[in-house]
Design an enzyme around this catalytic site. Structure first.
Site, PDB file in Angstrom:
ATOM      1  N   CYS A  94       7.428   0.189  51.450  1.00 43.54           N
ATOM      2  CA  CYS A  94       6.112   0.837  51.437  1.00 43.54           C
ATOM      3  C   CYS A  94       6.027   1.896  52.545  1.00 43.54           C
ATOM      4  CB  CYS A  94       5.019  -0.214  51.533  1.00 43.54           C
ATOM      5  SG  CYS A  94       3.403   0.353  50.942  1.00 43.54           S
ATOM      6  N   HIS A 190       6.388  -5.379  47.730  1.00 35.84           N
ATOM      7  CA  HIS A 190       6.151  -6.464  48.677  1.00 35.84           C
ATOM      8  C   HIS A 190       6.445  -7.784  47.981  1.00 35.84           C
ATOM      9  CE1 HIS A 190       4.195  -3.653  51.399  1.00 35.84           C
ATOM     10  NE2 HIS A 190       3.423  -3.231  50.405  1.00 35.84           N
TER      11      HIS A 190
END
Length: 238
Positions: A94, A190
């Site tokens: 990310c 994630h």
């Protein structure tokens, strides 16, 4: 740290620790230990010099201010970049993905220079991407699953390649997800992503060790992957 111990750098967990991506370091250390390979996780916090002597470096997710703080620190303490130049494995998630690219623009319109380890440019998208993702990877791994929560849209240039096409979710925003150049690999997923995708964890370990570490069946992870694949099939934002 002994020469025979594989060093895993958890980079700025106090800054890039919003989404529990620090669990990726625990996954790598545990999978090595199960195989009788010594490993040590080294937490590199804000204000610390970044050593250039580790074998693997992990960057996690964070909000815009944390991301800008992190990239400034890493440019001021370029141990990670030096290590990557000597063949160390670097894995970003990310915000960590965007930091590893050439530049990223945060939601306030400010453009920041990245570390340039990936040929990738990121800017804000039209809306936040939130939900389950499935990626059909091109390196020959099983499909990757994970959870995304980001506003950025990333364009991967010719100096890198995407991990693969997105079956469900947004990913980079152009139908692909992630990026890889040599031993530098990044994703928006994630989970922690390496707990959900042990084959990806072993790919990174194989790069660090110079040879594949060997298969390690984990039925409970297989069950989790199937549950997440079913969740993605139930639909989410395009």
């Amino acid at each position: 740290m002994a020469d025979s111990t594989l060093g895993i750098g958890l980079v700025l967990p106090d800054v890039l620790g919003t989404y529990s991506d620090g669990g990726n370091a625990q996954v790598l250390e545990r999978r090595l230990r199960w195989r009788g390979i010594a490993a040590e996780v080294v937490a590199i916090r804000h204000g610390d010099a970044v050593p250039a002597t580790l074998d693997v470096y992990l960057l996690g997710g964070g909000e815009d201010d944390a991301q800008a703080l992190a990239v400034d620190h890493l440019r001021a303490h370029p141990g990670l970049q030096r290590a990557a130049g000597h063949g160390a494995v670097v894995f970003g998630v990310c915000a960590g993905f965007q930091i590893l690219g050439t530049e990223f623009t945060t939601s306030d319109g400010v453009t920041h220079s990245g570390l340039g380890l990936l040929d990738a440019v990121t800017g804000p998208g039209p809306r936040r991407a939130v939900g389950e993702v499935v990626v059909d990877t091109t390196p020959g791994l099983d499909p990757l699953t994970g959870f995304e929560n980001h506003l950025g849209r990333t364009r991967v240039g010719s100096g890198s390649r995407a991990l693969g096409p997105v079956r469900a979710g947004v990913g980079n925003g152009d139908g692909t997800e992630g990026a890889v150049t040599g031993r530098v690999l990044a994703t928006y997923l994630h989970g922690p992503v390496l707990a959900r995708n042990p084959a990806l964890a072993d790919l990174l370990l194989g790069w660090a060790l110079g040879s594949p570490p060997g298969a390690l069946p984990l039925p409970e992870v297989g069950a989790l992957r199937e549950e997440r694949l079913r969740a993605a099939k139930r639909g989410r934002q395009p």
